[in-house]
Design an enzyme around this catalytic site. Structure first.
Site, mmCIF file in Angstrom:
data_model
loop_
_atom_site.group_PDB
_atom_site.id
_atom_site.type_symbol
_atom_site.label_atom_id
_atom_site.label_comp_id
_atom_site.label_asym_id
_atom_site.label_seq_id
_atom_site.Cartn_x
_atom_site.Cartn_y
_atom_site.Cartn_z
ATOM 1 N N GLN A 15 0.899 -1.081 0.110
ATOM 2 C CA GLN A 15 0.186 -0.015 -0.044
ATOM 3 C C GLN A 15 1.063 1.162 0.055
ATOM 4 O O GLN A 15 0.348 2.329 -0.351
ATOM 5 C CB GLN A 15 -0.985 -0.060 1.216
ATOM 6 N N ARG A 37 -9.262 -0.537 7.510
ATOM 7 C CA ARG A 37 -10.168 0.482 6.735
ATOM 8 C C ARG A 37 -10.610 1.580 7.647
ATOM 9 O O ARG A 37 -11.990 2.038 7.708
ATOM 10 C CB ARG A 37 -11.554 -0.266 6.361
ATOM 11 N N CYS A 38 -9.524 2.137 8.207
ATOM 12 C CA CYS A 38 -9.823 3.196 9.015
ATOM 13 C C CYS A 38 -8.502 4.158 9.066
ATOM 14 O O CYS A 38 -7.464 3.588 8.862
ATOM 15 C CB CYS A 38 -10.379 2.944 10.383
ATOM 16 N N GLU A 80 -13.072 5.141 4.201
ATOM 17 C CA GLU A 80 -13.198 4.370 5.579
ATOM 18 C C GLU A 80 -14.340 4.897 6.405
ATOM 19 O O GLU A 80 -14.596 4.305 7.340
ATOM 20 C CB GLU A 80 -11.853 4.591 6.276
#
Lengths: 806, 165, 288
Positions: free
Chosen positions: A237, A384-385, A760
């Site tokens: 990522q 996912r945050c 997110e």
């Protein structure tokens, strides 16, 4: 249609710029099976690596015998810590300032820890050989419960840290203590609690979960010994950071390392960090001189790479009797596993947990976080945050509901009473953040109207009465969550990764024909960057998005950037894209003025061209200007049409949203059915509504999975339970609810196009919405908080305890 | 390990190859046939990323040995579009309805949907959801995948109706 | 997750397959749909040296009605069960159950024979076959024999099938016309095994229960035929009292594991809930 015959509106539509639901340019390859993921790569002479992993949660390694494995035809090498130690690679630095064992040296500290790396001609032989490596272990006492980590007699986990009283984030007060991080005015907060009319206190646990993208982690390392160059393809990522780390670890100069992140099959935070598999593949390729591939299997993924959460939050609220929150106090016990491999900006060991005052105007607050070691896999990534933001949002949104129950107030009413008001922005929070913009009451009221909130509450009253009369066995719950996120890390004055500031970048090169290539420092894992960045550039520059190719992930060609996580792509790299566009437009204006023989001030920009003010028929469109940029520019101006921007954001962005969830719980089985889920998101300026809606659907589905079933559980012996897709809850299309989406638009005042990021939000807001809905189903009964996950049996146990079971 | 010869039809083409008995069909397709469209997601037959069509049935190729495909007709996502490059209605539907994000589950999802529409050309939303329940997706929340399949069903049914008239 | 190496044969006749298994002994396993066995092999939990693939043996396929029974070839897939008009007409509970097994792809290859023969108490068909009082036809070197499903299961993954024997067919007595039936399964998600499941077949005469059969899935080391609970229903009007008595008796024979699906006490209670619901639906379907 010729250019001249097109209306302004037609030309604008032709750009497919900001605000347009442009179809994705990525899709053509994916729908034809032509994506290019790491495991699709096949290089000449490539070998395959596989790990020998520990069956124990905590054990001393007495000996490792690889002779049988090495004797197997097709096996090329077996690496152990003894091989890595002379290279000083048996440990690697983590993003959190700790070190992590690449291959276990004297001890294993969690089940499935990497012990040896077998390299063979193909993955079948590698798997056979891994089975043949004999490791002699002596089992040691296992520490699983973080609440026991700092007991005086707790086992010593990290012998490598013996005598180290100072950690990366201050003093360590116990051999299993990592850090204590606190923020806020403790004295004022304690005083507010002492004087409070009403208080609540609750241990709110966010269990250990895992991002579990569909594609597991993988890499291919290829060392060219003659050129002295290393190429690493991987599920990264943040590829640029991986290159820097690889250079620091290997001492290969950074310009001789080529890190390439090809298509990535979902990340969700799992692919931010550096894992032993990457290091071992690189070492193996350097040693053997041929490419080495490593691909995790699903059990390895779930049990060894990058868990998330495991936050045990004792939350307290102080309030007046009429429902004004006067203070927040929280203590968090953070289970980081065996190594602190938490993915946070360097100065933030608990991430941005201090966003936990949420959407509320709270005068004072104090938060302390203790990080501890246990015999579990390392990690602590932001699934996912943004960093620890979902933990913070979950805590405050549950706590507000608990307070509402105590005050016998409607949860929405209590929220409306405490919201930061629109005129208070930019808002300074008690824990140190400056919220950029928001209109919370409008969003909350829109959500209430859309769901007929009052009617839902009335129905709930009737249903409760019917349940009491024995006419139904279902309990209805209404979950409300109003979240504020903090994303877009971040300003380099306080955000860095291993010393590299968290800026991001965009570079564009417009070719003579007016087509362009733009490269950015981020890396999409499904977020449609190739589509949406082009839209930003199209609007800013005035060339069609279809004429702009977006590239990311190749560290040789893309400008340095910090990657994609924490919803930072749009807030940071998206801003760089907008600014690059403006730089291009500035130069284009000079060229246009030269071509039209007028002053720059005599020109006005319209969609895709400059026109002479008052003489609109005299105009040059961007295509003409691009051509001229290569042959006819004003004196003193460089030829060409390129720009680059490294953007250091002045602040984070603060997306928010109002979610309402309705559930029906079968009291006889504990099965929870989601009847309805409404999500209103405000992510500022909306670049591509179709993509935003897709992001919201996906984030809500992950929130549903977390709230209703996901858990990486360890038994008392340190065995990780259920690390497969049989047990780890990834819902299918059948379990997944239908999502209703909605929005308001409150642009960020400091972002060039006002965008805030959205990927997110639905996870951050979704988890408390589901959990509040389940809790709300029991709100009329004698229970204040039910821990996640809200799976069937846990919910049934609540029913049983409350005497509701038939 | 001794290898066995297998012969099968792959996307309509006859293929002969030598495989170990333990070679999984997914590895055979990806590594020997270089068809990397189908993916490996869970390895325990839960996620469906490896779904291909075998003798007119959807199967999870991570849980089938290549030797079991001896004599079979295998279709993968690479064979879904028409030979002239025209996309299948499902491929079009996935792009039109934003039925994919990271793309990793997409080939398996497409191949399953393709078979589903053969079995049931006019499925309801519930039937679509049940029909793709062997395929996991972590990105989309399925809602747009359902729409994409419905889009394809409508398009295919309209084409069939037109052809009949 | 890579399986260990093995040798492979795919004989075309039952005799060949039986002879091969006899010759190879306990190192060999028959392979049906593979959806239980192959994952175990990939986890290296099922060491074996030889697989005898049954897919080419035509005599193991097909469904026919014969002498008051449905004879279902062992290699019949779940998908084929779902598509069979014979089964729809004579014994629809088989379809109700098959539809709840795993997912469409697994049902494409997963077979009835494999599901019942491998002895996994989490599989759905074994309890159903006990409920239906089915017989398993086993072919071995010494010929063929039939073992009742109710007698077949010894403990988890241990059955009365001897090494070298192949389960060739399942013989399901056709329940009387007008029978009531239901298979109720609680699971966490599609693709999961049952937290608890109950199979019920009842017949009525003059408003009271004439025959009843109950069996439970994934609630012990083997599928559980609830003989006492079944008997307790006979002669009753299947009223609340009778149902609760049967539920208590059925719950009493469960011994589930505590796992991610829930602790043992929960799963036992869910056996009761599934049974109640199955009985309610069976009663609604029953004629007479």
């Amino acid at each position: 249609m010729s250019d001249a015959a097109m209306t302004v509106e037609e030309r604008e539509a032709n750009l497919k710029g900001i605000g347009c639901s442009r179809k994705r340019t990525e899709d053509a390859r994916f729908i034809q099976g032509k994506g290019n993921y790491v495991d699709d790569l096949k290089l000449p002479g490539m070998l395959f690596g596989d790990f020998v992993r520990s069956p124990y949660g905590h054990a001393r390694i007495k000996s490792i015998d690889a002779s049988a494995a090495l004797a197997l035809p097709g096996v090329k090498a077996v690496l152990t810590a003894a091989d890595l130690k002379p290279l000083n690679l048996h440990y690697m630095p983590t993003l959190a300032g700790d070190v992590q064992a690449v291959l276990a040296e004297d001890k294993v500290l969690f089940q499935n820890q990497e012990v040896a790396f077998v390299i063979a001609e193909d993955r079948y032989i590698a798997a056979d050989a891994a089975e043949l490596v004999e490791v002699d272990y002596e089992a040691l006492p296992v520490l699983v419960d973080p609440f026991r980590s700092m007991d005086p007699d707790a086992p010593v986990l990290r012998e490598d840290l013996a005598g180290k009283t100072e950690g990366a984030h201050g003093a360590r007060r116990h051999h299993n203590h990592i850090f204590t991080w606190d923020v806020g005015d403790k004295e004022a907060t304690d005083q507010a609690f002492a004087q409070a009319e009403v208080t609540i206190k609750e241990l709110i646990t966010y269990p250990r979960v895992h991002p579990a993208p569909m594609e597991t982690c993988a890499c291919v390392a290829s060392m060219d010994k003659i050129r002295g160059e290393l190429t690493v393809y991987g599920t990264f990522q943040a590829p640029h950071v991986v290159r820097t780390v690889a250079s620091l670890l290997s001492t290969i100069p950074e310009h001789k390392i080529h890190v390439i992140a090809p298509d990535i099959g979902g990340g969700f935070g799992n692919k931010v960090g550096v894992y032993p598999g990457y290091v071992c593949s690189i070492v193996a390729s350097i040693v053997l001189g041929v490419p080495v591939k490593w691909v995790e299997d699903r059990m390895e993924n779930l049990s060894a790479t990058a868990f998330a959460r495991d936050y045990h939050m004792t939350a307290e609220l102080a309030a007046t009797r009429d429902g004004r929150i006067t203070a927040i106090r929280a203590h968090v016990l953070a289970d980081h596993g065996a190594f602190d491999a938490c993915a946070d900006p360097s100065k933030w060991p608990a991430g941005f947990f201090n966003i936990c005052t949420g959407s509320y105007d709270v005068p004072t607050a104090y938060v302390a976080v203790d990080g501890v070691y246990t015999n579990k896999a390392p990690g602590g990534v932001a699934y996912r945050c943004s960093f620890r933001v979902t933990e913070a949002a979950y805590m405050i949104e549950r706590a507000v509901d608990i307070l509402a129950k105590k005050l016998a107030m409607d949860p929405v009413e209590l929220r409306l009473k405490n919201f930061i008001q629109p005129h208070q922005f930019p808002y300074q929070s008690a824990l140190g953040w400056e919220y950029d913009s928001g209109d919370y009451p409008t969003a909350m009221k829109k959500a209430m109207e859309a769901t007929s909130y009052a009617a839902l509450r009335a129905e709930q009253q009737e249903r409760r009465a019917a349940f009491a009369r024995g006419e139904t066995r279902e309990l209805m719950g209404i979950g409300v969550a109003f979240f504020t996120e903090i994303v877009g890390a971040g300003p380099t004055r306080n955000c860095d990764i291993l010393g590299v500031g968290m800026f991001d970048s965009c570079e564009i090169r417009i070719h003579p024909t007016g087509a362009a290539i733009a490269r950015l420092g981020t890396k999409s894992q499904g977020q449609a960057h190739e589509t949406t960045y082009a839209q930003i550039l199209a609007t800013e520059i005035g060339i069609p998005a279809d004429d702009i190719m977006i590239e990311e992930g190749n560290t040789d060609t893309a400008p340095y950037g910090l990657g994609t996580y924490g919803s930072r792509s749009t807030p940071v790299a998206g801003a760089a894209a907008a600014r690059v566009g403006r730089k291009i437009r500035d130069k284009a204006r000079k060229i246009a003025a030269h071509l039209l023989e007028v002053g720059e001030d005599d020109l006005e920009f319209e969609v895709d061209r400059f026109k002479v003010k008052g003489l609109p028929e005299r105009q040059k469109n961007m295509k003409e200007i691009a051509w001229a940029a290569y042959n006819n520019v004003p004196e003193g101006l460089e030829l060409g049409l390129e720009a680059v921007d490294y953007y250091d954001p002045p602040n984070m962005t603060y997306p928010f949203g109002a979610y309402i969830c309705v559930v029906d719980i079968d009291a006889d089985t504990g099965v929870t059915k989601v009847r309805r889920f409404y999500a209103l998101d405000d992510c500022g300026t909306r670049i591509n509504p179709m993509v935003i809606e897709g992001q919201v659907h996906g984030g809500l589905t992950e929130a549903f999975a977390i709230a209703m079933g996901q858990e990486i559980r360890y038994d008392e012996g340190g065995n990780v339970m259920g690390a497969s897709f049989m047990d780890y809850f990834v819902p299918t299309a059948v379990e997944t609810p239908v999502w209703e989406t909605d929005h308001t638009v409150t642009p960020s005042p400091h972002h060039p196009i006002g965008a805030k990021g959205v990927g997110e939000s639905p996870n951050v807001g979704g988890v408390p919405a589901f959990s509040n809905a389940v809790n709300d189903a029991f709100a009329h009964l004698d229970i204040t908080h039910i821990q996640m996950p809200h799976d069937h049996w846990r919910t049934w146990k609540v029913c049983e305890k409350l005497g509701l079971v038939g | 390990m001794a290898k066995t010869q297998i012969t099968l039809a792959l996307n309509g083409r006859q293929v002969e190859a030598l495989v170990e008995p333990r070679t999984l069909l997914i590895h055979f397709l990806r590594e020997q046939m270089l068809l990397t469209g189908a993916h490996i997601g869970c390895e325990t037959s839960h996620c469906g990323a490896c779904t291909v069509d075998m003798d007119g049935k959807s199967v999870k190729s991570c849980t089938v040995f290549a030797v079991q495909a001896e004599g079979a007709q295998i279709a993968t996502v690479e064979g879904l579009a028409a030979p002239d490059g025209t996309l299948h209605a499902l491929q079009e539907g996935f792009a039109e309805m934003h039925g994919l994000q990271c793309g990793f589950c997409t080939p398996g999802m497409l191949m399953r949907a393709q078979r589903l529409l053969q079995e049931n050309p006019d499925p309801s939303e519930a039937e679509i959801r049940m029909g793709i329940s062997g395929n996991l997706c972590r990105c989309t929340g399925y809602q747009n995948i359902v729409k994409a399949i419905r889009y394809a069903a409508d398009k295919m049914n309209a084409a069939q109706k037109e052809a009949a008239e | 997750m890579i399986p260990g190496a093995f040798d492979y044969d795919a004989p075309t006749t039952l005799d060949e397959a039986v002879a091969l298994l006899a010759e190879l002994g306990e190192e060999a396993r028959p392979l049906a749909g593979g959806h239980s066995l192959i994952p175990m092999m990939k986890l290296r939990l099922a060491p074996l040296e030889h697989l005898v693939d049954l897919r080419r043996i035509d005599s193991l396929k097909g469904i026919r009605a014969e002498g008051g029974a449905l004879v279902i070839g062992a290699m019949t897939t779940q998908a084929e069960l779902l598509a069979s008009d014979l089964i729809t007409g004579h014994c629809p509970i088989i379809q109700e159950t098959a539809a709840l097994i795993a997912d469409p792809q697994v049902r494409s290859l997963g077979t009835l024979g494999g599901n019942v023969a491998n002895g996994d108490p989490a599989n759905d068909m074994p309890a159903l076959m006990q409920c239906l009082d089915a017989g398993y036809v086993l072919a071995g070197p010494g010929g063929s024999r039939e073992v009742k499903a109710r007698d077949f299961y010894e403990s988890a993954f241990f059955t009365k099938r001897a090494d070298g024997e192949i389960l060739t067919a399942v013989r399901v007595p056709i329940p009387p016309a007008g029978h009531g039936y239901a298979y109720e399964k609680l699971k966490r998600k599609i693709g999961d095994y049952a937290t608890a499941a109950a199979a019920v077949v009842v017949t009525l005469a003059g408003g009271s229960c004439k025959t009843a059969a109950i069996a439970l899935t994934n609630l012990g080391e083997t599928p559980l035929y609830a003989a006492e609970a079944s008997a307790a229903l006979v002669g009753t009007p299947l009223d609340k009292a009778a149902v609760e008595r049967a539920v208590a008796l059925a719950e009493g024979i469960t011994a589930p594991a505590s796992d991610g699906r829930g602790p043992a006490d929960y799963r036992t209670k869910m056996a009761g809930v599934m049974l109640r619901r199955a009985l309610q639906r069976a009663l609604a379907r029953a004629a007479g």
